[in-house]
Design a protein around this motif. Structure first.
Motif, PDB file in Angstrom:
ATOM      1  N   UNK A  10       0.816  -1.203   0.000  1.00  0.00           N
ATOM      2  CA  UNK A  10       0.000   0.000   0.000  1.00  0.00           C
ATOM      3  C   UNK A  10       0.854   1.259   0.000  1.00  0.00           C
ATOM      4  N   UNK A  11       2.090   1.182   0.480  1.00  0.00           N
ATOM      5  CA  UNK A  11       2.969   2.348   0.505  1.00  0.00           C
ATOM      6  C   UNK A  11       3.478   2.730  -0.884  1.00  0.00           C
ATOM      7  N   UNK A  12       3.240   1.884  -1.864  1.00  0.00           N
ATOM      8  CA  UNK A  12       3.677   2.179  -3.226  1.00  0.00           C
ATOM      9  C   UNK A  12       2.654   3.084  -3.910  1.00  0.00           C
ATOM     10  N   UNK A  13       3.066   4.214  -4.489  1.00  0.00           N
ATOM     11  CA  UNK A  13       2.108   5.073  -5.205  1.00  0.00           C
ATOM     12  C   UNK A  13       1.475   4.376  -6.409  1.00  0.00           C
ATOM     13  N   UNK A  14       2.226   3.462  -7.027  1.00  0.00           N
ATOM     14  CA  UNK A  14       1.709   2.752  -8.204  1.00  0.00           C
ATOM     15  C   UNK A  14       1.348   1.318  -7.844  1.00  0.00           C
ATOM     16  N   UNK A  15       0.639   1.165  -6.733  1.00  0.00           N
ATOM     17  CA  UNK A  15       0.278  -0.167  -6.250  1.00  0.00           C
ATOM     18  C   UNK A  15      -0.595  -0.900  -7.259  1.00  0.00           C
ATOM     19  N   UNK A  16      -0.622  -2.227  -7.156  1.00  0.00           N
ATOM     20  CA  UNK A  16      -1.375  -3.043  -8.102  1.00  0.00           C
ATOM     21  C   UNK A  16      -2.872  -2.908  -7.856  1.00  0.00           C
ATOM     22  N   UNK A  17      -3.661  -3.378  -8.824  1.00  0.00           N
ATOM     23  CA  UNK A  17      -5.117  -3.186  -8.793  1.00  0.00           C
ATOM     24  C   UNK A  17      -5.767  -3.959  -7.650  1.00  0.00           C
ATOM     25  N   UNK A  18      -5.280  -5.174  -7.344  1.00  0.00           N
ATOM     26  CA  UNK A  18      -5.901  -5.973  -6.283  1.00  0.00           C
ATOM     27  C   UNK A  18      -5.659  -5.348  -4.913  1.00  0.00           C
ATOM     28  N   UNK A  19      -4.461  -4.819  -4.687  1.00  0.00           N
ATOM     29  CA  UNK A  19      -4.199  -4.123  -3.428  1.00  0.00           C
ATOM     30  C   UNK A  19      -5.057  -2.877  -3.315  1.00  0.00           C
ATOM     31  N   UNK A 188       6.300  -2.724  -7.152  1.00  0.00           N
ATOM     32  CA  UNK A 188       5.102  -3.328  -7.727  1.00  0.00           C
ATOM     33  C   UNK A 188       4.959  -3.069  -9.227  1.00  0.00           C
ATOM     34  N   UNK A 189       6.082  -2.725  -9.916  1.00  0.00           N
ATOM     35  CA  UNK A 189       6.006  -2.650 -11.370  1.00  0.00           C
ATOM     36  C   UNK A 189       5.936  -4.044 -11.971  1.00  0.00           C
ATOM     37  N   UNK A 190       6.356  -5.015 -11.206  1.00  0.00           N
ATOM     38  CA  UNK A 190       6.306  -6.397 -11.657  1.00  0.00           C
ATOM     39  C   UNK A 190       6.306  -7.325 -10.461  1.00  0.00           C
ATOM     40  N   UNK A 191       5.927  -8.589 -10.694  1.00  0.00           N
ATOM     41  CA  UNK A 191       5.856  -9.542  -9.602  1.00  0.00           C
ATOM     42  C   UNK A 191       7.231  -9.887  -9.046  1.00  0.00           C
ATOM     43  N   UNK A 192       8.298  -9.557  -9.821  1.00  0.00           N
ATOM     44  CA  UNK A 192       9.634  -9.839  -9.297  1.00  0.00           C
ATOM     45  C   UNK A 192       9.934  -9.027  -8.048  1.00  0.00           C
ATOM     46  N   UNK A 274      -4.736 -10.554  -9.406  1.00  0.00           N
ATOM     47  CA  UNK A 274      -3.653  -9.822 -10.075  1.00  0.00           C
ATOM     48  C   UNK A 274      -3.345 -10.402 -11.444  1.00  0.00           C
ATOM     49  N   UNK A 275      -3.554 -11.682 -11.599  1.00  0.00           N
ATOM     50  CA  UNK A 275      -3.248 -12.326 -12.872  1.00  0.00           C
ATOM     51  C   UNK A 275      -4.286 -12.028 -13.947  1.00  0.00           C
ATOM     52  N   UNK A 276      -5.419 -11.470 -13.543  1.00  0.00           N
ATOM     53  CA  UNK A 276      -6.499 -11.208 -14.495  1.00  0.00           C
ATOM     54  C   UNK A 276      -6.306  -9.847 -15.152  1.00  0.00           C
ATOM     55  N   UNK A 277      -6.745  -9.756 -16.368  1.00  0.00           N
ATOM     56  CA  UNK A 277      -6.633  -8.482 -17.089  1.00  0.00           C
ATOM     57  C   UNK A 277      -7.581  -7.433 -16.529  1.00  0.00           C
ATOM     58  N   UNK A 278      -8.744  -7.860 -16.056  1.00  0.00           N
ATOM     59  CA  UNK A 278      -9.720  -6.926 -15.496  1.00  0.00           C
ATOM     60  C   UNK A 278     -10.320  -7.556 -14.243  1.00  0.00           C
ATOM     61  N   UNK A 279      -9.931  -7.045 -13.081  1.00  0.00           N
ATOM     62  CA  UNK A 279     -10.416  -7.649 -11.836  1.00  0.00           C
ATOM     63  C   UNK A 279     -11.878  -7.297 -11.576  1.00  0.00           C
ATOM     64  N   UNK A 280     -12.431  -6.364 -12.325  1.00  0.00           N
ATOM     65  CA  UNK A 280     -13.828  -5.982 -12.146  1.00  0.00           C
ATOM     66  C   UNK A 280     -14.767  -6.742 -13.066  1.00  0.00           C
TER      67      UNK A 280
END
Length: 417
Positions: A10-19, A188-192, A274-280
């Motif tokens: 959550x501290x990442x400004x560009x956090x992933x969609x699921x978070x 969080x730019x990538x899963x790595x 996260x693996x889905x293209x559209x979580x909605x």
């Protein structure tokens, strides 16, 4: 705002969609739940570990020697849980009371660094102490197994400190460093970046879930053999003690599974999203709902693990707190030295225990490697239970006195021959 690696994400400004999905769903209500659960857990956990006038053992006024490592480990686990709850309370309170601080985290390339510092610092505090609690829980299972196998002593606690705090700090720092490499704005730019962080967070949790039941099961088997070998018979008291030890281990693992299994389920669902293209997407509605349900369950059960752990360790110790700790210790030692003279039942029982000890000292197989008798090893496991070795060796009930007296006479006559 509980013990989840999503706190650092959550501290990442560009956090992933699921978070973003779980963090932004009813944040005020979720924060209030976390504060309420953590506050209750903190208050009752402190109340549980405070010294009581009567002690959490019914016969605590007659202290007997016992290995200190188990008691220390249980106390340290409670302290770690309390500090973790304190971190949740502070973080959630700031989240609710200073919304501008939260909005500052969402701004990329923000010149004000304090929102990120507080976010990362509070998340690391929570993760560190709950992770240390996991490691200490694992060390408790190892310790009771080694004590019964007569391979551990008080000095082992130093090794436990080195392992638990060293691994907790190392994994916490390493996971956060991997997540925020090369800077907090690129995480969080990538899963790595995320996967190593999640692995370091859940490694000790999975270790307890998988290994501890096996260690507890082997300990129970060893205890049964040890109880039978104490006098060559397996009496009703030994059976009762063995059952109490099994129940004690079951309670510990039940609390752990209830409080922390939702984290694994929730993280699996969020990773799937996260693996889905559209979580909605409409076909993911059930997955999203389940993720939200487990998210709120985590907000309640993660902080409550501290209080529930104390119940599993000691049972309910009551509200009768003894504030005069030094006077309590003096009275305890005085009563120990005079109990045999003033109480005929306790005197006879202590005499019986001395006969047992003499018999054990005559047989090398009943001597522990660190000089502790087998009864001390059993007391490690039964500490806090209603059917402990102290209650078996020192009983205030008349019928137990008759049984003990008969056993003492039998053992005394065998020693004379």
């Amino acid at each position: 705002m509980m013990a989840s690696p999503r706190l650092e994400t959550f501290c990442c400004p560009n956090r992933d969609a699921s978070t973003e999905f779980v963090i932004t769903f009813q944040p005020l209500f979720f924060g209030a739940i976390c504060i309420g659960s953590a506050t209750l857990s903190l208050i009752f956990s402190i109340l549980q570990i405070l010294p009581k006038r009567r002690g959490y053992r019914r016969l605590g006024q007659y202290p007997l020697p016992k290995p200190a490592s188990s008691s220390r480990i249980l106390f340290i686990i409670s302290i770690c849980d309390i500090l973790g709850c304190a971190g949740i309370i502070v973080r959630s309170s700031i989240w609710l009371g200073l919304p501008n601080l939260v909005r500052g985290i969402n701004v990329a390339n923000n010149s004000d660094m304090w929102p990120e510092v507080f976010c990362v610092g509070s998340a690391m505090w929570i993760q560190l102490f709950f992770s240390a609690s996991f490691w200490w829980t694992f060390c408790y299972a190892v310790d009771v197994f080694l004590v019964v196998r007569r391979s551990a002593g008080i000095s082992t606690i130093i090794l436990y400190h080195m392992i638990t705090w060293g691994l907790a700090v190392l994994l916490c720092v390493e996971g956060v460093a991997m997540l925020y490499y090369t800077s907090i704005s690129s995480c969080e730019n990538g899963l790595q970046h995320a996967i190593p962080h999640y692995i370091t967070t859940y490694a000790p949790l999975m270790l307890v879930l998988i290994v501890n039941p096996t260690l507890f099961a082997r300990t129970v088997s060893a205890v049964t053999a040890l109880l039978k070998g104490r006098q060559g018979i397996y009496t009703k008291n030994e059976r009762r003690l063995g059952t109490e030890i099994k129940i004690r281990f079951f309670k510990i693992m039940l609390v752990f599974f209830i409080c922390w299994l939702p984290n694994i389920i929730n993280e699996s669902l969020l990773f799937y999203l996260e693996m889905q293209t559209d979580i909605k997407a409409s076909d993911l509605k059930n997955i999203r709902n389940t993720a939200l349900i487990t998210w709120f369950i985590m907000g309640i059960l993660n902080p409550m693990s501290g209080f529930l752990n104390t119940l599993a360790f000691h049972g309910w110790t009551g509200f009768d707190v003894d504030c005069s700790l030094q006077r309590r210790r003096e009275l305890a030692w005085d009563s120990a030295s005079t109990s045999a003279a003033n109480n005929p039942i306790v005197g006879s029982t202590l005499l019986y225990q001395s006969h047992v000890q003499e018999a054990k000292n005559m047989t090398s197989k009943n001597i522990k490697g660190n000089g502790q008798p087998a009864s001390d090893a059993i007391s490690v496991l039964s500490e806090g239970s209603e059917s402990s070795t102290i209650e078996i060796d020192i009983s205030t009930e008349h019928q137990d006195y008759e049984d003990i007296d008969a056993d003492g006479e039998s053992l005394g006559s065998s020693a004379r021959h």
